[in-house]
Scaffold this motif. Structure first.
Motif, PDB file in Angstrom:
ATOM      1  N   ASP A  61     -20.679  -3.196 -16.642  1.00  0.00           N
ATOM      2  CA  ASP A  61     -21.039  -2.654 -17.938  1.00  0.00           C
ATOM      3  C   ASP A  61     -19.879  -1.798 -18.434  1.00  0.00           C
ATOM      4  OD1 ASP A  61     -22.492  -2.117 -20.152  1.00  0.00           O
ATOM      5  OD2 ASP A  61     -24.084  -0.998 -19.164  1.00  0.00           O
ATOM      6  N   ALA A  62     -19.814  -1.564 -19.729  1.00  0.00           N
ATOM      7  CA  ALA A  62     -18.693  -0.813 -20.295  1.00  0.00           C
ATOM      8  C   ALA A  62     -19.198   0.176 -21.331  1.00  0.00           C
ATOM      9  CB  ALA A  62     -17.691  -1.780 -20.940  1.00  0.00           C
ATOM     10  N   ILE A  63     -18.456   1.258 -21.530  1.00  0.00           N
ATOM     11  CA  ILE A  63     -18.834   2.269 -22.510  1.00  0.00           C
ATOM     12  C   ILE A  63     -17.774   2.372 -23.601  1.00  0.00           C
ATOM     13  CG2 ILE A  63     -20.225   3.564 -20.878  1.00  0.00           C
ATOM     14  CD1 ILE A  63     -18.011   5.485 -20.476  1.00  0.00           C
ATOM     15  N   SER A  64     -18.207   2.811 -24.776  1.00  0.00           N
ATOM     16  CA  SER A  64     -17.354   2.845 -25.959  1.00  0.00           C
ATOM     17  C   SER A  64     -16.578   4.153 -26.071  1.00  0.00           C
ATOM     18  CB  SER A  64     -18.207   2.662 -27.215  1.00  0.00           C
ATOM     19  OG  SER A  64     -18.902   1.448 -27.183  1.00  0.00           O
ATOM     20  N   PRO A  65     -15.443   4.122 -26.780  1.00  0.00           N
ATOM     21  CA  PRO A  65     -14.661   5.340 -27.017  1.00  0.00           C
ATOM     22  C   PRO A  65     -15.376   6.271 -28.007  1.00  0.00           C
ATOM     23  CG  PRO A  65     -13.342   3.351 -27.362  1.00  0.00           C
ATOM     24  CD  PRO A  65     -14.772   2.921 -27.294  1.00  0.00           C
TER      25      PRO A  65
ATOM     26  N   VAL B 265     -19.113   1.918 -32.499  1.00  0.00           N
ATOM     27  CA  VAL B 265     -20.290   1.091 -32.213  1.00  0.00           C
ATOM     28  C   VAL B 265     -19.896  -0.273 -31.649  1.00  0.00           C
ATOM     29  CG1 VAL B 265     -22.344   0.028 -33.201  1.00  0.00           C
ATOM     30  CG2 VAL B 265     -21.581   2.257 -34.040  1.00  0.00           C
ATOM     31  N   GLY B 266     -20.471  -0.620 -30.495  1.00  0.00           N
ATOM     32  CA  GLY B 266     -20.262  -1.939 -29.912  1.00  0.00           C
ATOM     33  C   GLY B 266     -18.877  -2.172 -29.367  1.00  0.00           C
ATOM     34  N   PHE B 267     -18.098  -1.107 -29.138  1.00  0.00           N
ATOM     35  CA  PHE B 267     -16.709  -1.251 -28.710  1.00  0.00           C
ATOM     36  C   PHE B 267     -16.526  -0.899 -27.237  1.00  0.00           C
ATOM     37  CE2 PHE B 267     -15.209  -2.787 -32.470  1.00  0.00           C
ATOM     38  CZ  PHE B 267     -13.832  -2.718 -32.635  1.00  0.00           C
ATOM     39  N   GLN B 268     -17.395  -1.435 -26.392  1.00  0.00           N
ATOM     40  CA  GLN B 268     -17.187  -1.270 -24.964  1.00  0.00           C
ATOM     41  C   GLN B 268     -15.883  -1.961 -24.582  1.00  0.00           C
ATOM     42  OE1 GLN B 268     -19.813  -2.912 -26.273  1.00  0.00           O
ATOM     43  NE2 GLN B 268     -21.597  -1.632 -25.968  1.00  0.00           N
ATOM     44  N   THR B 269     -15.094  -1.327 -23.734  1.00  0.00           N
ATOM     45  CA  THR B 269     -13.808  -1.914 -23.379  1.00  0.00           C
ATOM     46  C   THR B 269     -13.336  -1.427 -22.024  1.00  0.00           C
ATOM     47  OG1 THR B 269     -11.487  -2.145 -24.055  1.00  0.00           O
ATOM     48  CG2 THR B 269     -12.581  -0.082 -24.617  1.00  0.00           C
ATOM     49  N   ASN B 270     -12.487  -2.245 -21.392  1.00  0.00           N
ATOM     50  CA  ASN B 270     -11.898  -1.890 -20.105  1.00  0.00           C
ATOM     51  C   ASN B 270     -10.376  -1.957 -20.166  1.00  0.00           C
ATOM     52  OD1 ASN B 270     -12.204  -1.134 -17.355  1.00  0.00           O
ATOM     53  ND2 ASN B 270     -11.684  -3.218 -16.738  1.00  0.00           N
ATOM     54  N   ILE B 271      -9.832  -1.870 -21.369  1.00  0.00           N
ATOM     55  CA  ILE B 271      -8.376  -1.886 -21.537  1.00  0.00           C
ATOM     56  C   ILE B 271      -7.801  -0.585 -20.997  1.00  0.00           C
ATOM     57  CG2 ILE B 271      -6.514  -1.956 -23.257  1.00  0.00           C
ATOM     58  CD1 ILE B 271      -8.387  -3.598 -25.029  1.00  0.00           C
TER      59      ILE B 271
ATOM     60  N   ALA C 279      -6.153   8.901 -35.082  1.00  0.00           N
ATOM     61  CA  ALA C 279      -7.421   9.389 -34.540  1.00  0.00           C
ATOM     62  C   ALA C 279      -7.231  10.177 -33.254  1.00  0.00           C
ATOM     63  CB  ALA C 279      -8.365   8.208 -34.298  1.00  0.00           C
ATOM     64  N   ASP C 280      -8.082  11.179 -33.083  1.00  0.00           N
ATOM     65  CA  ASP C 280      -8.108  11.993 -31.871  1.00  0.00           C
ATOM     66  C   ASP C 280      -9.258  11.489 -31.007  1.00  0.00           C
ATOM     67  OD1 ASP C 280      -8.037  13.919 -29.917  1.00  0.00           O
ATOM     68  OD2 ASP C 280      -8.774  15.551 -31.199  1.00  0.00           O
ATOM     69  N   PHE C 281      -8.942  10.792 -29.922  1.00  0.00           N
ATOM     70  CA  PHE C 281      -9.967  10.193 -29.059  1.00  0.00           C
ATOM     71  C   PHE C 281     -10.404  11.186 -27.987  1.00  0.00           C
ATOM     72  CE2 PHE C 281      -7.779   6.563 -30.887  1.00  0.00           C
ATOM     73  CZ  PHE C 281      -8.844   5.775 -31.292  1.00  0.00           C
ATOM     74  N   ILE C 282     -11.671  11.536 -28.014  1.00  0.00           N
ATOM     75  CA  ILE C 282     -12.238  12.475 -27.059  1.00  0.00           C
ATOM     76  C   ILE C 282     -12.547  11.791 -25.733  1.00  0.00           C
ATOM     77  CG2 ILE C 282     -14.128  14.113 -26.643  1.00  0.00           C
ATOM     78  CD1 ILE C 282     -12.153  14.835 -28.894  1.00  0.00           C
ATOM     79  N   ARG C 283     -12.956  10.529 -25.800  1.00  0.00           N
ATOM     80  CA  ARG C 283     -13.223   9.738 -24.603  1.00  0.00           C
ATOM     81  C   ARG C 283     -12.770   8.320 -24.857  1.00  0.00           C
ATOM     82  NH1 ARG C 283     -19.310   8.296 -23.106  1.00  0.00           N
ATOM     83  NH2 ARG C 283     -18.916   6.675 -24.650  1.00  0.00           N
ATOM     84  N   MET C 284     -12.045   7.746 -23.913  1.00  0.00           N
ATOM     85  CA  MET C 284     -11.643   6.351 -24.034  1.00  0.00           C
ATOM     86  C   MET C 284     -12.725   5.465 -23.400  1.00  0.00           C
ATOM     87  SD  MET C 284      -8.924   6.966 -25.639  1.00  0.00           S
ATOM     88  CE  MET C 284      -8.480   5.250 -25.907  1.00  0.00           C
ATOM     89  N   GLY C 285     -12.706   4.202 -23.743  1.00  0.00           N
ATOM     90  CA  GLY C 285     -13.663   3.271 -23.166  1.00  0.00           C
ATOM     91  C   GLY C 285     -13.361   3.021 -21.703  1.00  0.00           C
ATOM     92  N   GLN C 286     -14.387   2.708 -20.934  1.00  0.00           N
ATOM     93  CA  GLN C 286     -14.199   2.407 -19.516  1.00  0.00           C
ATOM     94  C   GLN C 286     -15.355   1.547 -19.027  1.00  0.00           C
ATOM     95  OE1 GLN C 286     -15.127   5.809 -16.767  1.00  0.00           O
ATOM     96  NE2 GLN C 286     -15.130   6.997 -18.664  1.00  0.00           N
ATOM     97  N   MET C 287     -15.195   1.003 -17.828  1.00  0.00           N
ATOM     98  CA  MET C 287     -16.232   0.146 -17.252  1.00  0.00           C
ATOM     99  C   MET C 287     -16.760   0.725 -15.959  1.00  0.00           C
ATOM    100  SD  MET C 287     -14.981  -3.742 -17.881  1.00  0.00           S
ATOM    101  CE  MET C 287     -16.612  -4.283 -17.395  1.00  0.00           C
ATOM    102  N   HIS C 288     -17.980   0.359 -15.632  1.00  0.00           N
ATOM    103  CA  HIS C 288     -18.571   0.734 -14.360  1.00  0.00           C
ATOM    104  C   HIS C 288     -19.484  -0.393 -13.888  1.00  0.00           C
ATOM    105  CE1 HIS C 288     -22.320   1.741 -16.507  1.00  0.00           C
ATOM    106  NE2 HIS C 288     -21.523   2.268 -17.422  1.00  0.00           N
ATOM    107  N   ARG C 289     -19.797  -0.358 -12.603  1.00  0.00           N
ATOM    108  CA  ARG C 289     -20.615  -1.409 -12.028  1.00  0.00           C
ATOM    109  C   ARG C 289     -22.092  -1.083 -12.201  1.00  0.00           C
ATOM    110  NH1 ARG C 289     -23.120  -2.127  -6.982  1.00  0.00           N
ATOM    111  NH2 ARG C 289     -23.301  -4.303  -6.333  1.00  0.00           N
TER     112      ARG C 289
END
Length: 457
Positions: free
Chosen positions: A160-164, A283-289, A307-317
């Motif tokens: 699964d992945a989470i959005s920035p 929205v909908g921008f889960q990524t593992n880049i 843009a100032d990104f507070i959290r980047m996208g990442q993946m987890h199991r």
């Protein structure tokens, strides 16, 4: 009532389960391993922390998640009341301020006289006393191994992945604009920030995604990761075809760019993530880049150049049980009478679905210990249909499922009008749930439903 019930996991399902059991007079010991042991995805030690999106889905009464939300209100869900208390503007969706929501849940769970919260890792499934396992997709390796020994089944899993998340003040509103799709719930400027892309900008962005370097999937690596279809990373979607994103998370329908007067070729939407309106998630921008390249690519989006990104996208199991082979529709484990599972580990997707299975497991365990009959939600309700699906589908081809109208039984009368059909599904679900609750006659449930939620101290 003197026997203590163990609830493992302080996420959405575990928190709801602990509360419902405590409200019914049971002593509850709620185990949450954070902060003693972290997950790599959570950022706090609060209960019910939302790791991915801050949205609980559409709140429109004729949408699948809207139907399920309504059912959980009828059932007296604590977490639904906390969500509504912590809601932020999101058009037709129920989105929350993450921190405020988790603080409300933590305050109420920790302050309940029947609940003891223990901050430690549980490494084995309790077999000598009643228990609910609601450890979610990030179950600790030791406990996951023990569950595997207990079930005798191989684990299924997906990534699964989470959005920035971006700071709102850093978005260039000379290029972006505020609006909701079709103006839903829009009184003035609109709840969403929209970053429009013209044709050339869109294809340049897609090409950058397709060639981006991704982070290795360190845990349980495999050559062909099993992504949950609802959370496929944007770089994976881009590789499916150049136009996939334009018909997926970047579809521009229901929006017009006020800077040009035209509908853009594609659009990136940002949704408010906190009550103050300082932070927005993509929205909908889960990524593992990889993070450095991820930022460079996201800055290609018009309006996000600086843009100032507070959290980047990442993946987890994410880990889940082969529920059809292991669970009854009450969420009880087939191999032990007083062991229940709840939440995302059962294969139910979506925040409200996780809350709902926590409620269902707690209610049925409580009724079992009191010598009462089990309660299976009617198939015509969204809760009933969801739990039936994850416990009755073919175990050989089981995949996680979230609330959707397609799993409901067909209406008695075939209706061609799609909008009317949705309304009829919703009306039938509500009627069926009300009838079932009348038969259930759960005094505690009705007391919770009628009680207003007080402000967090």
């Amino acid at each position: 009532m003197t026997q203590t019930i163990i609830v493992i996991g302080g996420g959405l399902a575990g928190s709801e389960a602990a509360w419902q059991l405590a409200e019914r007079g049971h002593r509850v010991r709620l185990y949450e391993m954070r902060p003693v042991k972290t997950t790599g995805a959570h950022v706090s030690q609060r209960l019910a922390e939302l790791v991915c999106s801050n949205s609980l889905g559409s709140k429109l009464p004729d949408r699948a998640t809207g139907i399920l939300q309504n059912e959980m209100r009828m059932l007296g869900s604590l977490l639904m009341r906390c969500a509504e208390s912590a809601a932020v503007p999101a058009g037709g969706a129920l989105a929350v301020d993450r921190r405020r929501f988790s603080e409300q849940v933590t305050s109420r769970i920790s302050g309940h006289p029947n609940i003891e919260v223990l901050r430690e890792e549980v490494r084995e499934v309790p077999l000598t006393q009643p228990a609910i396992v609601a450890t979610g997709p990030l179950t600790s390796p030791a406990l996951a191994q023990d569950i595997g020994r207990l079930t005798g089944e191989d684990y299924l899993y997906f990534y699964d992945a989470i959005s920035p998340i971006v700071r709102a003040s850093s978005v260039d509103m000379k290029r972006a604009f505020r609006a909701n799709r079709y103006g839903r719930g829009q009184e003035e400027a609109g709840d969403y920030i929209n970053c429009p892309l013209e044709r050339d900008e869109y294809y340049q962005f897609v090409q950058a995604l397709k060639t981006a370097e991704t982070i290795e999937l360190r845990d349980f690596e495999r050559e062909d990761p099993n992504f949950f279809e609802g959370c496929v990373p944007i770089e994976q979607l881009a590789k499916r075809g150049d136009d996939t994103l334009a018909f997926g998370p970047m579809r521009p329908v229901g929006l017009k760019n006020p800077h040009t007067g035209r509908r853009p070729h594609a659009v990136v939407q940002l949704r408010q993530d906190d009550l103050a309106g300082d932070l927005y998630n993509i929205v909908g921008f889960q990524t593992n880049i990889r993070w450095k390249q991820q930022k460079e690519i996201l800055c290609l989006i018009p309006g996000l150049e600086n843009a100032d990104f507070i959290r980047m996208g990442q993946m987890h199991r994410n880990t889940f049980l082969n529920a059809p082979a292991l669970l009854h529709s009450t969420m009880r484990f087939r191999g032990k009478a007083t062991l229940y599972f709840a939440g995302q580990i059962t294969g139910v997707e979506g925040y409200v679905g996780n809350i709902a299975t926590g409620f269902l497991a707690a209610l049925n365990l409580s009724r079992q210990l009191k010598g009462l009959s089990k309660w299976v939600p009617p198939a015509e309700t969204m809760l009933g249909a969801l739990c039936y699906y994850v416990t009755h589908t073919d175990p050989k081809h089981f995949q996680p499922m979230k609330a959707n109208l397609g799993i409901l039984p067909p209406l008695e009368t075939k209706i061609k009008d799609k909008a009317q059909r949705k309304r009829d599904y919703a009306a039938r679900a509500e009627k069926s749930m009300l009838a079932s609750l009348h038969e259930l006659q759960d005094v505690s449930m009705m007391r919770q439903f009628q009680a207003p939620l007080q402000e967090t101290p």
